[in-house]
Each structure stands twice: as structure tokens, then as C-alpha cells.
Design a protein around this motif. Structure first.
Motif, PDB file in Angstrom:
ATOM      1  N   GLU A  61       0.828  -1.211   0.000  1.00 20.42           N
ATOM      2  CA  GLU A  61       0.000   0.000   0.000  1.00 20.42           C
ATOM      3  C   GLU A  61       0.859   1.257   0.000  1.00 20.42           C
ATOM      4  OE1 GLU A  61      -2.679  -0.263   3.295  1.00 20.42           O
ATOM      5  OE2 GLU A  61      -3.814  -1.903   2.404  1.00 20.42           O
ATOM      6  N   ALA A  62       1.928   1.258   0.773  1.00 17.14           N
ATOM      7  CA  ALA A  62       2.821   2.419   0.799  1.00 17.14           C
ATOM      8  C   ALA A  62       3.504   2.599  -0.548  1.00 17.14           C
ATOM      9  CB  ALA A  62       3.855   2.252   1.907  1.00 17.14           C
ATOM     10  N   GLU A  63       3.840   1.507  -1.182  1.00 18.52           N
ATOM     11  CA  GLU A  63       4.470   1.581  -2.503  1.00 18.52           C
ATOM     12  C   GLU A  63       3.487   2.115  -3.539  1.00 18.52           C
ATOM     13  OE1 GLU A  63       7.646   1.168  -5.149  1.00 18.52           O
ATOM     14  OE2 GLU A  63       7.592   1.061  -2.974  1.00 18.52           O
ATOM     15  N   ILE A  64       2.227   1.746  -3.425  1.00 21.60           N
ATOM     16  CA  ILE A  64       1.207   2.259  -4.351  1.00 21.60           C
ATOM     17  C   ILE A  64       1.084   3.773  -4.217  1.00 21.60           C
ATOM     18  CG2 ILE A  64      -1.284   2.324  -4.773  1.00 21.60           C
ATOM     19  CD1 ILE A  64      -1.300  -0.695  -4.346  1.00 21.60           C
ATOM     20  N   VAL A  65       1.086   4.274  -2.998  1.00 20.78           N
ATOM     21  CA  VAL A  65       0.991   5.731  -2.790  1.00 20.78           C
ATOM     22  C   VAL A  65       2.202   6.428  -3.391  1.00 20.78           C
ATOM     23  CG1 VAL A  65       0.977   7.548  -1.034  1.00 20.78           C
ATOM     24  CG2 VAL A  65      -0.474   5.538  -0.757  1.00 20.78           C
ATOM     25  N   ARG A  66       3.390   5.859  -3.196  1.00 23.40           N
ATOM     26  CA  ARG A  66       4.601   6.465  -3.730  1.00 23.40           C
ATOM     27  C   ARG A  66       4.582   6.489  -5.250  1.00 23.40           C
ATOM     28  NH1 ARG A  66       9.265   5.276  -5.808  1.00 23.40           N
ATOM     29  NH2 ARG A  66       9.057   3.029  -5.687  1.00 23.40           N
ATOM     30  N   VAL A  67       4.208   5.352  -5.851  1.00 22.69           N
ATOM     31  CA  VAL A  67       4.157   5.273  -7.315  1.00 22.69           C
ATOM     32  C   VAL A  67       3.035   6.153  -7.856  1.00 22.69           C
ATOM     33  CG1 VAL A  67       3.686   3.700  -9.233  1.00 22.69           C
ATOM     34  CG2 VAL A  67       5.260   3.033  -7.436  1.00 22.69           C
ATOM     35  N   TRP A  68       1.922   6.235  -7.152  1.00 19.07           N
ATOM     36  CA  TRP A  68       0.792   7.071  -7.571  1.00 19.07           C
ATOM     37  C   TRP A  68       1.245   8.512  -7.771  1.00 19.07           C
ATOM     38  CZ3 TRP A  68      -4.405   6.201  -8.516  1.00 19.07           C
ATOM     39  CH2 TRP A  68      -5.239   7.325  -8.537  1.00 19.07           C
ATOM     40  N   ASN A  69       2.005   9.035  -6.824  1.00 17.59           N
ATOM     41  CA  ASN A  69       2.432  10.423  -6.892  1.00 17.59           C
ATOM     42  C   ASN A  69       3.416  10.681  -8.024  1.00 17.59           C
ATOM     43  OD1 ASN A  69       0.838  11.246  -4.738  1.00 17.59           O
ATOM     44  ND2 ASN A  69       2.387  10.652  -3.254  1.00 17.59           N
ATOM     45  N   HIS A  70       4.156   9.678  -8.457  1.00 17.81           N
ATOM     46  CA  HIS A  70       5.116   9.850  -9.542  1.00 17.81           C
ATOM     47  C   HIS A  70       4.542   9.480 -10.904  1.00 17.81           C
ATOM     48  CE1 HIS A  70       8.400  10.865  -6.925  1.00 17.81           C
ATOM     49  NE2 HIS A  70       8.147   9.803  -6.182  1.00 17.81           N
ATOM     50  N   MET A  71       3.560   8.588 -10.931  1.00 16.01           N
ATOM     51  CA  MET A  71       3.043   8.051 -12.175  1.00 16.01           C
ATOM     52  C   MET A  71       1.870   8.865 -12.736  1.00 16.01           C
ATOM     53  SD  MET A  71       1.512   4.241 -12.671  1.00 16.01           S
ATOM     54  CE  MET A  71       0.219   4.568 -11.527  1.00 16.01           C
TER      55      MET A  71
ATOM     56  N   ALA B 254      -6.728  13.569  -6.107  1.00 16.96           N
ATOM     57  CA  ALA B 254      -7.116  12.176  -5.878  1.00 16.96           C
ATOM     58  C   ALA B 254      -5.941  11.428  -5.254  1.00 16.96           C
ATOM     59  CB  ALA B 254      -7.526  11.520  -7.188  1.00 16.96           C
ATOM     60  N   GLN B 255      -6.192  10.751  -4.140  1.00 22.35           N
ATOM     61  CA  GLN B 255      -5.151   9.995  -3.449  1.00 22.35           C
ATOM     62  C   GLN B 255      -5.679   8.614  -3.071  1.00 22.35           C
ATOM     63  OE1 GLN B 255      -1.860  10.575  -2.562  1.00 22.35           O
ATOM     64  NE2 GLN B 255      -2.093  12.238  -4.054  1.00 22.35           N
ATOM     65  N   PRO B 256      -4.864   7.576  -3.248  1.00 20.21           N
ATOM     66  CA  PRO B 256      -5.281   6.234  -2.815  1.00 20.21           C
ATOM     67  C   PRO B 256      -5.387   6.177  -1.290  1.00 20.21           C
ATOM     68  CG  PRO B 256      -3.026   6.205  -3.640  1.00 20.21           C
ATOM     69  CD  PRO B 256      -3.551   7.566  -3.868  1.00 20.21           C
ATOM     70  N   THR B 257      -6.445   5.533  -0.821  1.00 16.88           N
ATOM     71  CA  THR B 257      -6.663   5.469   0.621  1.00 16.88           C
ATOM     72  C   THR B 257      -6.678   4.054   1.167  1.00 16.88           C
ATOM     73  OG1 THR B 257      -9.039   5.569   0.228  1.00 16.88           O
ATOM     74  CG2 THR B 257      -7.924   7.629   0.755  1.00 16.88           C
TER      75      THR B 257
ATOM     76  N   LEU C 278      -5.728   2.506 -14.176  1.00 24.25           N
ATOM     77  CA  LEU C 278      -5.703   1.078 -13.862  1.00 24.25           C
ATOM     78  C   LEU C 278      -4.619   0.373 -14.660  1.00 24.25           C
ATOM     79  CD1 LEU C 278      -6.922  -1.291 -12.327  1.00 24.25           C
ATOM     80  CD2 LEU C 278      -8.573  -1.547 -14.183  1.00 24.25           C
ATOM     81  N   GLY C 279      -4.494   0.699 -15.921  1.00 29.36           N
ATOM     82  CA  GLY C 279      -3.458   0.090 -16.754  1.00 29.36           C
ATOM     83  C   GLY C 279      -2.055   0.388 -16.243  1.00 29.36           C
ATOM     84  N   ARG C 280      -1.812   1.624 -15.839  1.00 26.18           N
ATOM     85  CA  ARG C 280      -0.493   1.984 -15.314  1.00 26.18           C
ATOM     86  C   ARG C 280      -0.194   1.265 -14.007  1.00 26.18           C
ATOM     87  NH1 ARG C 280       0.496   8.439 -16.250  1.00 26.18           N
ATOM     88  NH2 ARG C 280       0.350   8.407 -18.525  1.00 26.18           N
ATOM     89  N   LEU C 281      -1.180   1.187 -13.134  1.00 30.12           N
ATOM     90  CA  LEU C 281      -0.972   0.489 -11.856  1.00 30.12           C
ATOM     91  C   LEU C 281      -0.743  -1.003 -12.070  1.00 30.12           C
ATOM     92  CD1 LEU C 281      -3.597   2.273  -9.611  1.00 30.12           C
ATOM     93  CD2 LEU C 281      -1.120   2.442  -9.430  1.00 30.12           C
TER      94      LEU C 281
END
Length: 136
Positions: free
Chosen positions: A65-75, A84-87, A116-119
């Protein structure tokens, strides 16, 4: 004829019984074998315990989950990431909180498949299978 239970039992984890204490216990008719067995060191190596402890704490899931938040902010586009932020992540569904209904509408209509495709490209299809956007 039943005997009453002994009035004093030594605490667990203390030193082993001395020869005198064992002799007195035998004279009184007490079986001290279970006590001696309970007092034995039950130490186990850390490499045996650590995977079980980490599994109970669900550290692998929290790290994901922490990695998803980190990648979300860069991707994701920085303008979009500001609104929009993952919760959370539960059973393959990533929950994303959006701060305004206009942004929610744009994301759901036009950007859901792209995100979704990027994640899924970054984390694999088994970790993130769906995205649920919520107004918050």
C-alpha cells in the motif's frame, strides 16, 4: 481417596528444581515432571519466528500500500494527484478518495482505464484488479 491440590506451586520460568525439592515432591507424591518440562527454555531462532510475526502484522500488504501511494504520486499527472489519493487496498480493489465531484466525474469517465493500466503494469494484475473512486 482424593488428595487436595498442593498449596504452593513454583512459578513458571524460574530455575530448575533442586535435588532436595525433587526428593520432597516425590515424598509428598507430587508429579513434578510437567513443571520441569514447562520450565525448560522454549527459545526459538528469530528466523523461525519473524515470518509468522510479519504475517500476523500483514507487513507485506502495508508495504504494498505504501508503494502504491509512492508510485501514484510519480506516475499520475501532478494536477490529478493533487485531487485524488489512494486510501486503501482490499481484495484487489484500490480505493481512491477524490476531493471534488468535478474531478471525480473526469477521472471516472476519462482516466479510469489509463490509471488502472499503469498500476497493473507497475504492480501486476493480481495486486490491483479494480479501482473504486469515492468522493471525500
Amino acid at each position: 481417596m482424593l488428595r487436595p491440590p498442593p498449596s504452593w506451586l513454583p512459578p513458571l520460568g524460574g530455575p530448575k528444581l533442586t535435588a532436595r525439592e525433587r526428593a520432597l515432591a516425590a515424598w509428598r507424591g507430587q508429579d513434578v515432571a510437567p513443571l520441569e518440562k514447562a520450565r525448560e527454555a522454549s527459545a526459538r531462532p528469530v528466523n523461525e519466528l519473524l515470518p509468522k510475526v510479519l504475517g500476523q502484522l500483514r507487513m507485506d500488504r502495508r508495504r504494498a500500500e505504501a508503494e502504491i501511494v509512492r508510485v501514484w504520486n510519480h506516475m499520475i499527472d501532478p494536477v490529478l494527484a493533487a485531487h485524488a489519493q489512494p486510501t486503501g487496498l482490499h481484495k484487489g480493489t484500490l480505493f481512491v478518495t477524490v476531493d471534488h465531484s468535478a474531478w471525480l466525474d473526469e477521472i471516472v469517465r476519462y482516466r479510469r482505464k489509463e490509471i488502472l493500466g499503469r498500476l497493473q503494469h507497475s504492480f501486476g494484475r493480481e495486486l490491483v484488479t479494480r479501482i473504486s473512486f469515492r468522493l471525500g
